[in-house]
Design a protein around this motif. Sequence first.
Motif, PDB file in Angstrom:
ATOM      1  N   ASN A 236      10.243  -8.513  -3.042  1.00 35.63           N
ATOM      2  CA  ASN A 236       9.198  -7.833  -3.811  1.00 35.63           C
ATOM      3  C   ASN A 236       9.771  -7.222  -5.083  1.00 35.63           C
ATOM      4  O   ASN A 236       9.163  -7.310  -6.159  1.00 35.63           O
ATOM      5  CB  ASN A 236       8.547  -6.746  -2.955  1.00 35.63           C
ATOM      6  N   ALA A 237      10.946  -6.607  -4.971  1.00 34.50           N
ATOM      7  CA  ALA A 237      11.578  -5.990  -6.132  1.00 34.50           C
ATOM      8  C   ALA A 237      11.961  -7.040  -7.174  1.00 34.50           C
ATOM      9  O   ALA A 237      11.885  -6.784  -8.382  1.00 34.50           O
ATOM     10  CB  ALA A 237      12.815  -5.210  -5.692  1.00 34.50           C
ATOM     11  N   VAL A 240       8.686  -7.938  -8.957  1.00 37.28           N
ATOM     12  CA  VAL A 240       8.282  -6.803  -9.789  1.00 37.28           C
ATOM     13  C   VAL A 240       9.166  -6.720 -11.043  1.00 37.28           C
ATOM     14  O   VAL A 240       8.697  -6.364 -12.129  1.00 37.28           O
ATOM     15  CB  VAL A 240       8.370  -5.488  -8.986  1.00 37.28           C
ATOM     16  N   GLY A 241      10.428  -7.105 -10.888  1.00 36.56           N
ATOM     17  CA  GLY A 241      11.346  -7.081 -12.015  1.00 36.56           C
ATOM     18  C   GLY A 241      11.184  -8.251 -12.971  1.00 36.56           C
ATOM     19  O   GLY A 241      11.915  -8.348 -13.963  1.00 36.56           O
TER      20      GLY A 241
END
Length: 279
Positions: A236-237, A240-241
Amino acid sequence: MDIEDVLRHRGGAARTETLRRAGHSRTRVDKAVAAGRIVRLRRGVYSLPDEAGVLGLALRHTALVTCVSAAPAYQLWTLQKADAMHVGQGHRKSLPGMVMHGRIRHPVHPWLPVAGLADVLIHALHCLPVLESLVMVQCATQRGDVTVDFLRRKLPGNRNARARAVLDYVVPRADSILEVLANYHFLNAGLQVRRHVELQGVGEVDFLVEDCLVVETDGATHLEPRQVKKDRTRNNATVVGGRLCLRFGYDDVVHHPGRMVAQVLAVLEQSRRGAFGGR
């Protein structure tokens, strides 16, 4: 530590003195032999049962084990077990199913009937398919047991060109066999690859391909519940990045590398076409 664990940490075989230092008395060793848990190869040398066949045969015929057959003695990564016994030249007669290699040119194992590490790796580079020899060399070099430059110097001339070419795929660090194999396949596909890249909010990732696609290679530990939760958070990170992420397991990397590369190429192509842009 159980006596089997001691042997396993020594590549499958050890001397009596090593077992004693690990807390196993002569009586305990004798009981383990009687129970079939370990095997006495010769006076003062013991082995796990599954390693006794090759080492015992070598001792009986005064042969030196080499190539992939010697990998357990040096605890080298392998993709599969040897289907025949590989021995160095100098043994006067070959046995059925034995694979003969060149001369033993370097110091041999100090107490096992095994060629020295340098000869083992050189023989593997000449004998095995590319990926099988690559993982053995990768394991030895990143541990600091030998250097790529040393092996390259030992493989001069045109006749060693194929063996030297394998060395081009050895990397300074690989955390698993899967990383070594995936890196090889990505480079062969002409992809721009960066390894062990630190991404803000994500941490270190296995691969960053074409600076936009994160690729992770997951071993068995990634199936554990705690690791699954951690990987989900990292995925997820990553998104998102601003980067995409693909994950591949053992079966993908080892048995279906073509499919793995095709999926990476497909995502990159869709990204170039703007398929993942905002709508």
